[in-house]
Design a protein around this motif. Structure first.
Motif: not given
Lengths: 307, 307
Positions: B185-186, B213, B217
Motif C-alpha cells: 500500500q505504502d 492490495a 495500491s
C-alpha cells in the motif's frame, strides 16, 4: 570371552576403553555413559560424553583434545558468531552432523538410546553404547556466582569457581535406559572408568536402581581411581569433591564405591593409601594408572581385566 | 527517495535487486519473499529464497551458483552422509549457521518475520526482508511419479519430470506476514522481480489479500519478464507454465499479472510480443533483460525505476 560392562564419563573413560578394546572384542563390551552433561545449544541436543565414547571407539576422536572429531573444522561456529554471542561450546563442522542427526531423531520421538544406537552404527562401533537414562537429567553446579549447567561451569567458566554443591536435576524421575540394568546384571566384569566420581560416575550411580543392580550383580566390579596423589588426572574432580566436603584422594573415591566394589586400582604414587582403602572392604591393586601412550592404556586395561 | 517494494523469489530476483540497490538506498527497499520453497531438512527450517535474498543484499552470496555463501565449505554435509541417505540439498557449513539460528528462534516461538529481521540485521542488510507469510505454506508439484515438495522436484529430481499441477498447501489459512500489505500500500513503486511466475511470484500473489492490495495500491507496478523468447531465464518455469496449460511466453506471464500491472518489461528478443501484451491493458517496455554482468543488472534496474 568375558562380558564386560563399563560405566563411563568422557575423556578419562575413553582412554581406558581404548585399552580394553585391544584385549576384548567391542561386541563383548557394553558402555553405560553419563548424560548429565547433555545440553541444548542453539536448539541442538549435544551429548558430550556419548560422543566422546563413540568417536573414541570409532577411532575418529581428536586424540590431542580428547573430544571432537580428528581434523574437524569450525566454519559453522565462526559463522554462528554473527548471530549469537555465546559460542563457548566448540562444535566442529563434522561433529555438528551428529548433533543435527540426534536432534532430528529426538524430535521424531526416538529415545536417546535409539539415537545412540543409530549413531554408533553409523560410525561402525561394535560396542553397545547406552545412555544412563533416556529421561531428562541435568547436572548443575552450585557456585557463589549462581547455579549453572555443568558444561557451562566446565567450559565457559573453565571450572574456576569453587563448588558449593552439585544438583542432579531430574534424578527423582529418571529411569535407567533400556538395557542398563541388564548390562550390569549380566556382566562378568563391571568396570568403573577413571571418570569424575561425582559428575560422571556419580550421576550414573544416582539413577534409580543402578546402585542396587551393582550391589546385587555377581559381576566382579573393578574401578580405576581418577585421582593420583591427591590430584585429579584431569577435570574439576578436585573442586567437586572438596565442594562436597570430601577429601580429594583415591581413598575418598573408593569410599564412594565401597558398598559394591570388589577391586580398586590405584596409582603407584598412592601405594600408601592401600591399607586405608582395604579397611573399606575393597581389594586394592597398585599399578601405573597414568595413560599417556597407547601402551599405558593397554597395560592398565590388562590390570583391570586381571583384577 | 522512492519507497520501493519488491516481490521476489530467489536467484532471478536477487540479480535485479542487486541492480536496484545501486540506484536506491537499501533502507528505502522492502522485499516480500516467497516462502513456499521453505523446507524442513534434518530438523532444520531452511528458507531458500529468504536466504538467497539476504545473502545477496549482504554481498556474501556465492555469485557463481546464485545461492549459498561465497567460499563456503561442505564438511558438515559430508559428515551427515554417514547418517542419512538423503543429502540432496547442499547446505554449506557457514550457511548452516543461518538454518540452526532460524530453527532455534522458531522453536522459541518467534515468527519467521522476526527471524528474517534478525538474520538481516546480523548480516548488516539495510533493506526490509519480509517473508510473504509467517504461516505454514508449502508448494508441491504434481507429477506422474507423485506429489513432491517443490525443492525435491527442483533439486533432487532436477525438474526432469513433466508437471501435472501445482499445489499450494496452507494457502487457505496463510495470512500475509506483518508489514506485507502495508509495504504494498505504502510503496510508490512495486517491482515484480523476474522470478518464476507460478512458484515464486504466484505463491506471494496467492496469499490472502495480497492481490487485492496490489489492485488497490496507488503504487506504480512494474514486472520484469522471467521468460525470454519462450524460454525461462533459469529454472523450471517452462515446465510449470506448460503443466498448468499455459503458453510459455512473456505474454503468458503478463496475463497472470494483468489485473494490477502497469508496466511489463520484456526482452528485445520478445519485441514482437509487445502489441499482444498491450492488448491486456499493460504498458510494455522493451530492453535487454538478460543479467549476466553487474552492468546488466544496474541497467535493467534503471529501466524498471524509470518505467
Amino acid at each position: 570371552m568375558t562380558l564386560i560392562t563399563a560405566l563411563a564419563g568422557g575423556v578419562g573413560a575413553s582412554k581406558l576403553l581404548t585399552g580394553l578394546t585391544k584385549h576384548v572384542k567391542q561386541e563383548d563390551l557394553t558402555i553405560i555413559v553419563n548424560t548429565g552433561d547433555d545440553i541444548e545449544l542453539n536448539g541442538l541436543h549435544v551429548s558430550p560424553d556419548l560422543d566422546t565414547i563413540i568417536y573414541t571407539l570409532a577411532g575418529v576422536v581428536d586424540e590431542a583434545k580428547g573430544w571432537g572429531i580428528q581434523g574437524d573444522t569450525f566454519y559453522f561456529l565462526e559463522a554462528l558468531r554473527r548471530f549469537v554471542e555465546e559460542t563457548w561450546f566448540a562444535v566442529g563442522d563434522r561433529d555438528l552432523a551428529t548433533h543435527v542427526f540426534r536432534t532430528a531423531l529426538l524430535k521424531q520421538g526416538k529415545t536417546l538410546s535409539e539415537v545412540s544406537a543409530a549413531v554408533s552404527r553409523a560410525f561402525g562401533v561394535g560396542a553397545r553404547v547406552l545412555p544412563m537414562t533416556d529421561d531428562y537429567f541435568q547436572t548443575r553446579i552450585v557456585t557463589e556466582r549462581g547455579v549453572v549447567h555443568f558444561q557451562e561451569y566446565l567450559v565457559k567458566w573453565q571450572a574456576r569457581d569453587g563448588v558449593l554443591g552439585v544438583e542432579f536435576v531430574g534424578v527423582d524421575l529418571a529411569k535407567p535406559a533400556v538395557g542398563v540394568l541388564e548390562a550390569v546384571q549380566d556382566a562378568e566384569l563391571v568396570v568403573l572408568c577413571p571418570s569424575n566420581p561425582v559428575v560422571s560416575i556419580g550421576t550414573i550411580l544416582s539413577i534409580n536402581c543402578v546402585r542396587d543392580a551393582l550391589r546385587r550383580s555377581s559381576a566382579r566390579k573393578v574401578a580405576v581411581s581418577p585421582i593420583i596423589a591427591g590430584v585429579p588426572v584431569r577435570g574439576p574432580a578436585g573442586k567437586l569433591l572438596a565442594g562436597l566436603g570430601l577429601e580429594v584422594s583415591a581413598y575418598s573415591v573408593a569410599k564412594l564405591y565401597a558398598d559394591f566394589l570388589d577391586v580398586f586400582v590405584i596409582d603407584v604414587a598412592d601405594s600408601a593409601e592401600k591399607a586405608r582403602i582395604e579397611e573399606l572392604g575393597v581389594n586394592v591393586k597398585v599399578t601405573n594408572t597414568v595413560m599417556r601412550t597407547l601402551e599405558d592404556k593397554v597395560s592398565l586395561a590388562k590390570v583391570v581385566l586381571e583384577s
